[in-house]
Write a protein that holds these residues in place. Structure first.
Motif, PDB file in Angstrom:
ATOM      1  N   ILE A  21       0.873  -1.163   0.000  1.00 39.58           N
ATOM      2  CA  ILE A  21       0.000   0.000   0.000  1.00 39.58           C
ATOM      3  C   ILE A  21       0.913   1.216   0.000  1.00 39.58           C
ATOM      4  O   ILE A  21       1.765   1.354   0.872  1.00 39.58           O
ATOM      5  CB  ILE A  21      -0.964  -0.012   1.202  1.00 39.58           C
ATOM      6  CG1 ILE A  21      -1.868  -1.244   1.119  1.00 39.58           C
ATOM      7  CG2 ILE A  21      -1.800   1.262   1.234  1.00 39.58           C
ATOM      8  CD1 ILE A  21      -2.714  -1.474   2.339  1.00 39.58           C
ATOM      9  N   PHE A  24       3.246   3.649   2.977  1.00 41.59           N
ATOM     10  CA  PHE A  24       3.218   3.127   4.341  1.00 41.59           C
ATOM     11  C   PHE A  24       4.293   2.076   4.547  1.00 41.59           C
ATOM     12  O   PHE A  24       4.559   1.252   3.686  1.00 41.59           O
ATOM     13  CB  PHE A  24       1.855   2.501   4.665  1.00 41.59           C
ATOM     14  CG  PHE A  24       0.761   3.507   4.793  1.00 41.59           C
ATOM     15  CD1 PHE A  24       0.553   4.186   5.982  1.00 41.59           C
ATOM     16  CD2 PHE A  24      -0.048   3.805   3.712  1.00 41.59           C
ATOM     17  CE1 PHE A  24      -0.446   5.137   6.099  1.00 41.59           C
ATOM     18  CE2 PHE A  24      -1.057   4.745   3.818  1.00 41.59           C
ATOM     19  CZ  PHE A  24      -1.255   5.412   5.005  1.00 41.59           C
ATOM     20  N   TYR A  48      -0.239   4.847  12.159  1.00 47.74           N
ATOM     21  CA  TYR A  48      -1.606   4.652  11.696  1.00 47.74           C
ATOM     22  C   TYR A  48      -2.010   3.204  11.929  1.00 47.74           C
ATOM     23  O   TYR A  48      -1.165   2.317  12.020  1.00 47.74           O
ATOM     24  CB  TYR A  48      -1.717   4.932  10.190  1.00 47.74           C
ATOM     25  CG  TYR A  48      -1.389   6.345   9.812  1.00 47.74           C
ATOM     26  CD1 TYR A  48      -2.385   7.317   9.755  1.00 47.74           C
ATOM     27  CD2 TYR A  48      -0.079   6.724   9.528  1.00 47.74           C
ATOM     28  CE1 TYR A  48      -2.086   8.620   9.415  1.00 47.74           C
ATOM     29  CE2 TYR A  48       0.223   8.031   9.190  1.00 47.74           C
ATOM     30  CZ  TYR A  48      -0.783   8.968   9.135  1.00 47.74           C
ATOM     31  OH  TYR A  48      -0.481  10.264   8.798  1.00 47.74           O
ATOM     32  N   VAL A  50      -3.946   0.345   9.886  1.00 51.06           N
ATOM     33  CA  VAL A  50      -4.378   0.068   8.523  1.00 51.06           C
ATOM     34  C   VAL A  50      -5.051  -1.299   8.505  1.00 51.06           C
ATOM     35  O   VAL A  50      -4.440  -2.314   8.834  1.00 51.06           O
ATOM     36  CB  VAL A  50      -3.197   0.099   7.529  1.00 51.06           C
ATOM     37  CG1 VAL A  50      -3.682  -0.195   6.115  1.00 51.06           C
ATOM     38  CG2 VAL A  50      -2.481   1.441   7.584  1.00 51.06           C
ATOM     39  N   LYS A  51      -6.324  -1.302   8.150  1.00 49.54           N
ATOM     40  CA  LYS A  51      -7.113  -2.531   8.055  1.00 49.54           C
ATOM     41  C   LYS A  51      -7.115  -2.970   6.602  1.00 49.54           C
ATOM     42  O   LYS A  51      -7.373  -2.165   5.703  1.00 49.54           O
ATOM     43  CB  LYS A  51      -8.540  -2.250   8.526  1.00 49.54           C
ATOM     44  CG  LYS A  51      -9.466  -3.450   8.476  1.00 49.54           C
ATOM     45  CD  LYS A  51     -10.829  -3.047   9.021  1.00 49.54           C
ATOM     46  CE  LYS A  51     -11.814  -4.177   9.010  1.00 49.54           C
ATOM     47  NZ  LYS A  51     -13.120  -3.754   9.560  1.00 49.54           N
ATOM     48  N   VAL A  52      -6.801  -4.239   6.354  1.00 51.72           N
ATOM     49  CA  VAL A  52      -6.723  -4.736   4.982  1.00 51.72           C
ATOM     50  C   VAL A  52      -7.565  -5.994   4.806  1.00 51.72           C
ATOM     51  O   VAL A  52      -7.785  -6.760   5.749  1.00 51.72           O
ATOM     52  CB  VAL A  52      -5.267  -5.036   4.560  1.00 51.72           C
ATOM     53  CG1 VAL A  52      -4.408  -3.792   4.634  1.00 51.72           C
ATOM     54  CG2 VAL A  52      -4.673  -6.159   5.365  1.00 51.72           C
ATOM     55  N   TYR A  95      -8.305  -1.420   1.650  1.00 49.95           N
ATOM     56  CA  TYR A  95      -7.703  -0.977   2.903  1.00 49.95           C
ATOM     57  C   TYR A  95      -8.376   0.278   3.449  1.00 49.95           C
ATOM     58  O   TYR A  95      -8.942   1.071   2.704  1.00 49.95           O
ATOM     59  CB  TYR A  95      -6.203  -0.734   2.733  1.00 49.95           C
ATOM     60  CG  TYR A  95      -5.837   0.348   1.751  1.00 49.95           C
ATOM     61  CD1 TYR A  95      -5.671   1.667   2.173  1.00 49.95           C
ATOM     62  CD2 TYR A  95      -5.664   0.060   0.410  1.00 49.95           C
ATOM     63  CE1 TYR A  95      -5.331   2.665   1.272  1.00 49.95           C
ATOM     64  CE2 TYR A  95      -5.328   1.052  -0.495  1.00 49.95           C
ATOM     65  CZ  TYR A  95      -5.165   2.348  -0.059  1.00 49.95           C
ATOM     66  OH  TYR A  95      -4.831   3.346  -0.946  1.00 49.95           O
ATOM     67  N   VAL A  97      -7.340   3.375   6.274  1.00 53.97           N
ATOM     68  CA  VAL A  97      -6.273   3.988   7.063  1.00 53.97           C
ATOM     69  C   VAL A  97      -6.945   4.817   8.147  1.00 53.97           C
ATOM     70  O   VAL A  97      -7.745   5.700   7.850  1.00 53.97           O
ATOM     71  CB  VAL A  97      -5.360   4.882   6.200  1.00 53.97           C
ATOM     72  CG1 VAL A  97      -4.276   5.513   7.061  1.00 53.97           C
ATOM     73  CG2 VAL A  97      -4.748   4.074   5.059  1.00 53.97           C
TER      74      VAL A  97
END
Length: 114
Positions: A21, A24, A48, A50-52, A95, A97
């Motif tokens: 990504i 990052f 941060y 970050v959900k993926v 994703y 953020v």
């Protein structure tokens, strides 16, 4: 790199440091759900969350789900919820953020206080 999904458990199984990504640097695995993973990531010295989620194809409903989740998070202001900064996908990975807030995980709070 696309995260691999463990078919037996449906969990995202990937090395956070190899996610692609843009902008990052992924430094820590914070947690996993049924089909998503959350990482601590750095960009320009800031942390941060970050959900993926790995996308299964061009019609994967996760794109809509992630955009809906981002809109809801962006509309809510609460000290226990992180601020929503960005949502996107690169065709392989969706994703979110978000602001990283240190503390206990919600699941741990629910398990011990209910």
């Amino acid at each position: 790199m696309t995260p691999a999904v463990d078919g037996a458990r449906g969990q995202v199984a990937t090395d956070a440091r190899r996610l692609a990504i843009p902008r990052f640097e992924f430094v820590e695995d914070l947690g996993r759900g049924a089909t998503t993973a959350v990482y601590r990531a750095l960009r320009e010295g800031r942390e941060y969350a970050v959900k993926v989620k790995e996308l299964t194809g061009p019609d994967d409903p996760a794109r809509i789900t992630f955009r809906r989740e981002a809109a809801i998070l962006a509309a809510i202001r609460h000290p226990c919820l992180g601020e929503m900064y960005e949502v996107g996908d690169d065709g392989r990975i969706a994703y979110l953020v978000m602001e990283l807030i240190r503390g206990r995980q919600l699941g741990d709070v629910v398990d011990t206080e209910t």
